[in-house]
Enzyme design. Structure first.
Site, mmCIF file in Angstrom:
data_model
loop_
_atom_site.group_PDB
_atom_site.id
_atom_site.type_symbol
_atom_site.label_atom_id
_atom_site.label_comp_id
_atom_site.label_asym_id
_atom_site.label_seq_id
_atom_site.Cartn_x
_atom_site.Cartn_y
_atom_site.Cartn_z
ATOM 1 N N GLU A 86 -3.550 -8.480 4.864
ATOM 2 C CA GLU A 86 -3.698 -7.546 5.980
ATOM 3 C C GLU A 86 -4.551 -6.407 5.468
ATOM 4 O O GLU A 86 -4.105 -5.611 4.639
ATOM 5 C CB GLU A 86 -2.331 -7.052 6.466
ATOM 6 C CG GLU A 86 -2.395 -6.465 7.873
ATOM 7 C CD GLU A 86 -2.082 -4.988 7.928
ATOM 8 O OE1 GLU A 86 -3.020 -4.176 7.767
ATOM 9 O OE2 GLU A 86 -0.917 -4.652 8.132
ATOM 10 N N GLU B 163 -13.997 2.159 7.982
ATOM 11 C CA GLU B 163 -12.631 2.679 7.984
ATOM 12 C C GLU B 163 -12.568 3.956 7.150
ATOM 13 O O GLU B 163 -12.909 3.943 5.964
ATOM 14 C CB GLU B 163 -11.652 1.638 7.424
ATOM 15 C CG GLU B 163 -10.216 2.098 7.489
ATOM 16 C CD GLU B 163 -9.244 1.052 6.986
ATOM 17 O OE1 GLU B 163 -8.212 0.834 7.626
ATOM 18 O OE2 GLU B 163 -9.523 0.445 5.929
ATOM 19 N N SER C 16 -7.053 -2.510 1.181
ATOM 20 C CA SER C 16 -8.460 -2.449 1.557
ATOM 21 C C SER C 16 -9.095 -3.834 1.563
ATOM 22 O O SER C 16 -8.673 -4.753 0.849
ATOM 23 C CB SER C 16 -9.226 -1.545 0.593
ATOM 24 O OG SER C 16 -9.371 -2.174 -0.675
ATOM 25 N N LYS D 205 4.730 -5.218 -6.240
ATOM 26 C CA LYS D 205 3.827 -4.272 -6.906
ATOM 27 C C LYS D 205 3.544 -3.143 -5.914
ATOM 28 O O LYS D 205 2.760 -3.297 -4.986
ATOM 29 C CB LYS D 205 2.536 -4.980 -7.319
ATOM 30 C CG LYS D 205 1.376 -4.047 -7.682
ATOM 31 C CD LYS D 205 1.699 -3.134 -8.863
ATOM 32 C CE LYS D 205 0.502 -2.235 -9.179
ATOM 33 N NZ LYS D 205 0.257 -1.201 -8.142
ATOM 34 N N PRO D 206 4.217 -1.978 -6.080
ATOM 35 C CA PRO D 206 3.912 -0.843 -5.198
ATOM 36 C C PRO D 206 2.564 -0.220 -5.579
ATOM 37 O O PRO D 206 2.051 -0.424 -6.677
ATOM 38 C CB PRO D 206 5.050 0.141 -5.478
ATOM 39 C CG PRO D 206 5.995 -0.549 -6.424
ATOM 40 C CD PRO D 206 5.242 -1.641 -7.078
ATOM 41 N N CYS E 86 -3.774 1.307 8.979
ATOM 42 C CA CYS E 86 -4.797 0.272 9.174
ATOM 43 C C CYS E 86 -5.120 0.088 10.651
ATOM 44 O O CYS E 86 -6.251 -0.249 11.010
ATOM 45 C CB CYS E 86 -4.329 -1.057 8.581
ATOM 46 S SG CYS E 86 -4.122 -1.034 6.790
ATOM 47 N N PRO F 54 0.817 -1.214 0.000
ATOM 48 C CA PRO F 54 0.000 0.000 0.000
ATOM 49 C C PRO F 54 0.850 1.263 0.000
ATOM 50 O O PRO F 54 2.076 1.218 0.095
ATOM 51 C CB PRO F 54 -0.788 -0.120 1.304
ATOM 52 C CG PRO F 54 0.180 -0.794 2.223
ATOM 53 C CD PRO F 54 0.934 -1.780 1.358
#
Length: 484
Positions: free
Chosen positions: A258, A388, A237, A183-184, A292, A158
């Site tokens: 996560e 969230e 997410s 993969k950023p 998170c 993330p």
């Protein structure tokens, strides 16, 4: 500010840099102005990265002695430490965090994680298993397990803490002998591109680590669907996590997810109130609330409820919102306009549901994607208390008993973390056991360390990162039985 003109902005595949067929532009969240043009990986680039990673896993990297893997991880940690200030600055210009925060906490966490798993690389063992003999009969057997690497791992990272969270995936995966494709997030790729340069400088065999910048819907989805990927580790997410599980079912990939959180911070009437307010404010406003584990539901015993409201109001009003590179700044911008508008939308929903604005409640005028730190007084059934938000917005909710505190804490779809503020040791242990969350902090918000397993329950995901759990999650047990 930092000069990014010499940074590679292509794809890092097989130990070299290459262009992609398309590019995309990122913005500086503090100004809203264009920041960098990066390569946008497509399905063909994913194929190339999988080929390179598979070759490394089956070749030079897979054949490397475990102690040599550990030495390379130590070397990478040394290079990250050397370039700590640069890496912290890259993350700040990319996603908005005050630069001192990254230098003091996020990048050191990456260094510690690399060194922790470097030490594990030559200590990953199976075990001898006593048993009743072949088919339970008199013929003895020699039975044991191995812990083998999984293969090619996709690490999808993330934008809120790119390097720190990548370290939780990359370090154990490499220590166990896996090859990795990173993969950023398209909103924060710069620090990970710099890390790819350091991986190359450290001397990892080509293809051991590959970096694919690009749009999640394209590159991320292609990784989840690709039959050459054996595990996906994703932080992000809950909605995207569900799609990854669906896509990974194509070849029954292992997944570690996560996901979101709506962490409660429970302040009992016997708590050290000054410490509880200061710590709760940290859990609420740290990293602009883009965490998170952000403690955005502050459950306060009614005896201290008013004092908690006043204390958090003062903490919110003491925040200095501004340029991430100004040493006085304590809170930077949110990552992009979409996230700012999302948070502002939740502020409107809170007002519509009757939440009282104690502090903040709006976005300042001017350039950049800023939101003022906000404290609301409300109820646990409000949208702002249940979903969230991923911004600097917290809701303070009163309770009257231990049982009610536990009921409120658990009355949410998420279960990543929680914080308990009390001076009663028995209460601390008892309440911790009853709260549905993967990690509990007592008298301190979100204690993170490479040695401590991290992950959630319910809609906060599956699997654990860090600690010995990280080793287990990047290896497959194989049982071998020899009939004697």
């Amino acid at each position: 500010m930092i000069d990014i003109s010499n940074l590679h902005t292509g794809l890092f595949i097989g130990g070299g840099w290459r262009d992609a067929g398309e590019t995309f532009t990122t913005l500086n969240p503090a100004t809203g102005q264009p920041l960098a043009e990066l390569a946008a990986a497509g399905s063909a680039d994913v194929d190339a990265a999988v080929t390179a990673a598979t070759s490394a896993y089956r070749g030079d990297w897979g054949a490397l002695a475990p102690s040599r893997r550990g030495a390379l991880l130590h070397r990478l940690a040394d290079l990250v430490e050397r370039d700590l200030e640069q890496l912290a600055a890259l993350e700040s210009i990319d996603m908005g965090r005050p630069v001192g925060m990254g230098a003091a906490m996020m990048i050191p966490n990456l260094i510690g994680t690399l060194r922790y798993y470097a030490g594990w690389a030559d200590k990953i063992n199976g075990e001898l298993i006593a048993n009743d003999g072949y088919l339970g009969g008199p013929v003895p057997t020699h039975a044991y397990t191995r812990r083998d690497p999984i293969g090619v791992v996709a690490a999808i990272v993330p934008w809120n803490a790119p390097l720190m969270i990548l370290g939780w995936k990359l370090a154990p995966a490499l220590a166990c002998g896996n090859a990795v494709i990173v993969k950023p997030s398209e909103d924060a790729s710069l620090s990970i591109l710099r890390l790819a340069e350091l991986v190359d400088e450290a001397g990892f065999p080509p293809g051991t680590v590959n970096v694919l910048t690009g749009v999640g819907k394209v590159a991320g989805e292609a990784l989840a669907l690709h039959p050459g990927i054996h595990k996906i580790s994703f932080t992000g997410s809950t909605e995207v996590g569900r799609s990854i599980v669906r896509n990974s079912a194509v070849n029954f990939k292992r997944t570690a997810l996560e996901l979101g959180g709506k962490a409660p911070q429970v302040i009992f009437d016997d708590a050290d109130l000054d410490a509880a307010i200061q710590g709760s404010a940290m859990g609420l406003f740290f990293n602009q609330g883009e965490v998170c584990a952000a403690g955005t539901r502050i459950l306060a015993h009614r005896k201290v409820y008013e004092a908690v409201l006043e204390g958090l109001k003062a903490a919110a009003e003491a925040q200095i919102v501004g340029d991430p590179f100004d040493p006085a700044t304590t809170m930077g911008p949110l990552v992009n306009a979409r996230q700012r508008d999302r948070v502002v939308g939740y502020l409107r929903k809170g007002a519509d549901e009757g939440a009282d604005v104690i502090a903040g409640g709006n976005a300042p005028d001017g350039p950049g994607f800023f939101v003022n730190p906000t404290v609301l007084a409300g109820r646990n059934d409000m949208v702002v208390s249940r979903e969230e938000i991923f911004g600097p917005v917290g809701v303070v909710i009163p309770f009257d008993s231990d049982d009610e505190a536990v009921e409120l804490a658990n009355d949410n779809q998420y279960g990543l973390s929680a914080t308990i503020w009390t001076t009663d040791v028995s209460r601390a242990h008892g309440i911790s056991a009853r709260i549905d969350a993967g990690a509990i902090g007592v008298n301190g918000w979100s204690p993170l360390a490479p040695q401590l397993p991290w992950g959630g329950v319910k809609a906060s995901g599956v699997g654990r990162e860090l600690g010995y759990e990280g080793i287990l999650s990047y290896t497959e047990p194989k049982t071998i039985t020899v009939i004697l």
